[in-house]
Design an enzyme around this catalytic site. Structure first.
Site, short mmCIF file in Angstrom:
data_model
loop_
_atom_site.label_atom_id
_atom_site.label_comp_id
_atom_site.label_asym_id
_atom_site.label_seq_id
_atom_site.Cartn_x
_atom_site.Cartn_y
_atom_site.Cartn_z
N ALA A 23 0.83 -1.21 0.00
CA ALA A 23 0.00 0.00 0.00
C ALA A 23 0.86 1.25 0.00
CB ALA A 23 -0.93 0.00 1.21
N TYR A 38 0.46 -14.23 2.09
CA TYR A 38 1.71 -13.51 2.30
C TYR A 38 2.80 -14.45 2.83
CZ TYR A 38 -1.13 -9.25 2.08
OH TYR A 38 -1.97 -8.25 1.68
N ARG A 40 5.93 -13.10 4.51
CA ARG A 40 6.68 -11.90 4.89
C ARG A 40 7.30 -12.01 6.28
NH1 ARG A 40 1.63 -7.80 5.19
NH2 ARG A 40 3.21 -6.28 4.54
N ASN A 43 -4.92 1.61 6.87
CA ASN A 43 -4.64 0.35 6.16
C ASN A 43 -4.59 -0.83 7.12
OD1 ASN A 43 -4.07 0.11 3.14
ND2 ASN A 43 -3.08 2.05 3.60
N LYS A 65 -13.24 7.15 3.34
CA LYS A 65 -13.60 6.45 2.11
C LYS A 65 -14.91 5.68 2.31
CE LYS A 65 -9.42 5.09 2.69
NZ LYS A 65 -8.12 4.37 2.72
N LEU A 66 -15.86 5.90 1.42
CA LEU A 66 -17.18 5.27 1.51
C LEU A 66 -17.41 4.26 0.41
CD1 LEU A 66 -19.26 8.51 2.28
CD2 LEU A 66 -18.26 6.91 3.93
N GLY A 67 -16.35 3.80 -0.26
CA GLY A 67 -16.50 2.83 -1.34
C GLY A 67 -17.21 3.44 -2.53
N GLU A 69 -19.97 4.67 -2.80
CA GLU A 69 -20.79 5.85 -2.46
C GLU A 69 -19.98 7.14 -2.49
OE1 GLU A 69 -21.14 2.91 -0.61
OE2 GLU A 69 -22.79 2.55 -2.00
N ASP A 97 -5.71 3.09 -2.10
CA ASP A 97 -4.43 3.76 -2.33
C ASP A 97 -4.56 4.78 -3.45
OD1 ASP A 97 -3.35 2.01 -0.40
OD2 ASP A 97 -2.89 0.51 -1.93
#
Length: 329
Positions: free
Chosen positions: A41, A111, A113, A173, A233-235, A237, A270
């Site tokens: 990200a 992942y 990592r 995130n 952030k509302l996706g 919408e 992002d």
């Protein structure tokens, strides 16, 4: 492209991983062919800002292995200043495998990592950084989840940016599986957010971190802790803004941009961050910043890949012009 003779004006840090994306639909256990990409990200935002003409520095560690060399080449080809990207001979580069999902569903990701070079980041890796050149720092909640030393680096970078007078953006995130507990995740990330100017959570992230339900109340939680603006952030919408500018509080929602087909949702947040941050750094008003965030987020979901949909400056200009024209019709 900005000259790399001078220190970067925008800085990001975290873990970049080599990603293998399935070429065909199906369970990862059944996939035989993959395409190589990079994932992260923090790097998505760094690349997006570099494509828009900002001189962006990347601070991290990669293994002194083939995957680390690939990441360095890729980031430099995208215009990032990698003078503070350290080759670690003792720890490997992190890997991630991503399935192909149909109809815009969230893809399954696995992942590899644990013990990665990036998880060994610490404040000592930032000693040579010229903070006096910083104009902006972008941070996320991923590095502090990787290790105690990464957490120390995260707070160190935020404090140094504050001292330098740089603006700071913070995107939580959330990666709950990397934390020992929900309480530790919330307390750490809320403490980081309180050091930022602009906080950019998703609505569900904000609810999880604050225990509050509405975008208005979540934003208030962070404004009370000294943040200048909260952009949620509302996706599909769209997005919500609440902040203080010129001593006056303002709040509003900007509707999302419809897309014909959602191909891949990974990286949409992002892309939104790239739009908002770049617009604010360009001196645009908050409403314009959210519109640009919505616009780039919408571009991101229409292509396969985490950062493939991030536009360069000339393409962004045409997108914004087209958006303005459609609003006027």
């Amino acid at each position: 492209m900005p000259s790399h003779d001078t220190p970067p004006e925008v800085v990001a840090f975290g873990e970049a991983m080599t990603m293998f994306v399935a070429e065909h639909l199906g369970e990862l256990s059944e996939v035989e062919h993959f395409q190589r990409r990079i994932a992260g990200a923090d790097t998505n935002v760094a690349i997006g800002l570099a494509r828009l003409g900002f001189h962006v520095g990347w601070l991290s560690r990669v293994g002194d292995d083939s995957f680390g060399h690939y990441i360095r080449r890729t980031l430099e080809a995208e215009g990032l200043d990698c003078r503070h990207l350290i080759n670690d001979p003792d720890h490997p580069t992190g890997l991630v495998f991503k399935a192909r999902a149909a109809h815009g569903a969230d893809p399954h990701v696995e992942y590899w990592r644990h013990g990665s070079a990036a998880s060994r980041l610490s404040p000592s890796d930032a000693t040579a950084v010229d903070v006096g050149a910083w104009r902006h720092l972008h941070a996320t909640g991923i590095p502090p989840a990787l290790s105690a030393s990464c957490r120390e680096l995260s707070f160190h970078m935020l404090d140094k940016a504050r001292e330098a007078g740089a603006s700071i953006s913070f995107d939580p995130n959330l990666r709950p599986s990397l934390w020992r507990s929900e309480a530790e995740m919330a307390s750490t990330l809320n403490a980081m957010a309180a050091k930022a100017d602009w906080v950019l959570p998703g609505l569900a992230e904000g609810q999880r971190l604050t225990g509050l339900e509405t975008a208005h109340d979540i934003a208030g939680f962070y404004l009370e802790r000294g943040v200048k603006a909260v952009i949620i952030k509302l996706g599909p919408e769209g997005s919500y803004y609440r902040g203080v500018l010129g001593g006056q509080e303002e709040s509003f929602t900007i509707a999302g941009i419809p897309v014909p087909t959602v191909v891949d949702t990974v990286g949409a947040g992002d892309g939104f961050a790239v739009g908002v941050i770049s617009a604010l750094l360009d001196g645009r008003a908050p409403r314009e910043a959210l519109r640009r965030g919505n616009l780039i987020g919408a571009e991101a979901v229409q292509v396969r890949g985490d950062m493939e949909g991030l536009p360069h400056r000339d393409h962004l200009a045409s997108l914004e012009a087209s958006s303005d024209t459609s609003k006027g019709q």
